[in-house]
Motif scaffolding. Structure first.
Motif: not given
Length: 338
Positions: A293-311
């Motif tokens: 879970g902590e890795t997924v959380r970090a991935g979701l927060l890696a990009a600016h929250y308003r920008a698309p997040a490529a995962l």
């Protein structure tokens, strides 16, 4: 609180970054749209949960009290249809899905909101709000439905920044002969015998609420007629949040529903938005099982929250490496007692 550090937020309503000035510094009030509980969440659904968990934690660091509300939609056509597909009761489907949702967000390190209302607990509030809209000329009854009259709301479209023609063209507008205007949206609809329904003063048949009125009623119940922040995914700007503003402001005769509107960007797979219709979903539970879970959380927060997040898969590998470096740095840091 003159010593409170300045916080700026990008407000979708104005289209600009603004200094956050709370309505009441003693109680910051925040509403975020939660899940419709017919299926487990995918990582696109998980992103707003994680993003706005961070926001609320920051607000609690800056202010003495924050009231955070995140709803659960437990009456919806998607729920009715999924229960039929699985040949189980709606109550069982909702209970199982809510339990899975809670498991997923705990694994993602998100704290629970102060209030997590279920729509079915606030049918009376919705009926009362719809009645007020009918009384003041903003809604009308037609063939067992109650519809909001968009023409009575001059500021309709302000949040999305689009013209009425663009909104109608870009939305899945239901063609119905009982509508006065194609853009009018449903506040209440009739229910068949096997569908959830409640007695109401609008029609002789049982009925159930439309999606938009649910959030308006629950937000008002816990946060008042106007509050500080309304949050959600960018896909909710129109029609959901636009319609929330229209019905709430017209029901309460206010200029605003929320002072600041915050929206996170999509999660993408390659260059495409993650969605059920495209069949490119990564379920949160599967990502958590594979990466923690902590890795997924970090991935979701890696990009600016308003920008698309490529995962893609590589993004979770990079997130794990970032966490490993962080944990090593924390482990090497001297403690307060050194």
């Amino acid at each position: 609180m003159t010593d409170t550090p300045e916080l700026s937020l990008h407000n979708t309503l104005s289209g600009a970054k603004e200094l956050f000035v709370p309505l009441d510094p003693a109680d910051i009030r925040v509403y975020a749209c939660g899940p419709t509980v017919y299926d487990r969440i995918h990582i696109g659904n998980a992103r707003p949960v994680v993003v706005f968990d961070v926001l609320v934690r920051l607000l609690r660091h800056l202010y003495p009290r924050v009231t955070y509300v995140r709803n659960i939609t437990d009456v919806d056509d998607k729920i009715i249809n999924r229960a039929r597909e699985r040949d189980i009761g709606i109550d069982q489907l909702c209970a199982d899905t809510i339990a899975n949702f809670h498991d997923d967000i705990v694994a993602l390190g998100s704290l629970p909101p102060d209030h997590e209302p279920r729509a079915t607990e606030f049918i009376g509030d919705m009926i009362q709000m719809i009645g007020r809209l009918i009384e003041n000329g903003h809604a009308y009854v037609a063939e067992g439905h109650v519809l909001f009259s968009v023409a009575t709301m001059p500021a309709y479209g302000r949040l999305s920044g689009r013209s009425m023609e663009d909104m109608i063209a870009g939305a899945r507008v239901e063609v119905a002969p009982y509508k006065r205007d194609p853009a009018d949206f449903v506040l209440w609809k009739p229910s068949d015998g096997d569908q959830p329904g409640w007695d109401n003063p609008f029609a002789t048949v049982r009925g159930r609420p439309g999606w938009h009125i649910e959030c308006s009623a629950m937000a008002r119940h816990y946060l008042g007629e106007t509050f500080d922040i309304h949050a959600g995914g960018i896909d909710l700007v129109f029609p959901h949040h636009e319609n929330e503003i229209a019905q709430s402001c017209c029901a309460h005769d206010t200029d605003i529903m929320a002072k600041y509107w915050l929206h996170n960007g999509f999660v993408t797979m390659g260059d495409k938005k993650m969605s059920k219709s495209l069949g490119n979903l990564v379920m949160a539970c599967d990502a958590i099982r594979a990466h923690r879970g902590e890795t997924v959380r970090a991935g979701l927060l890696a990009a600016h929250y308003r920008a698309p997040a490529a995962l893609p898969e590589s993004a979770f590998v990079e997130a794990r490496n970032v966490l490993d470096r962080l944990y090593r740095a924390v482990g090497d840091a001297p403690s307060d007692s050194d």
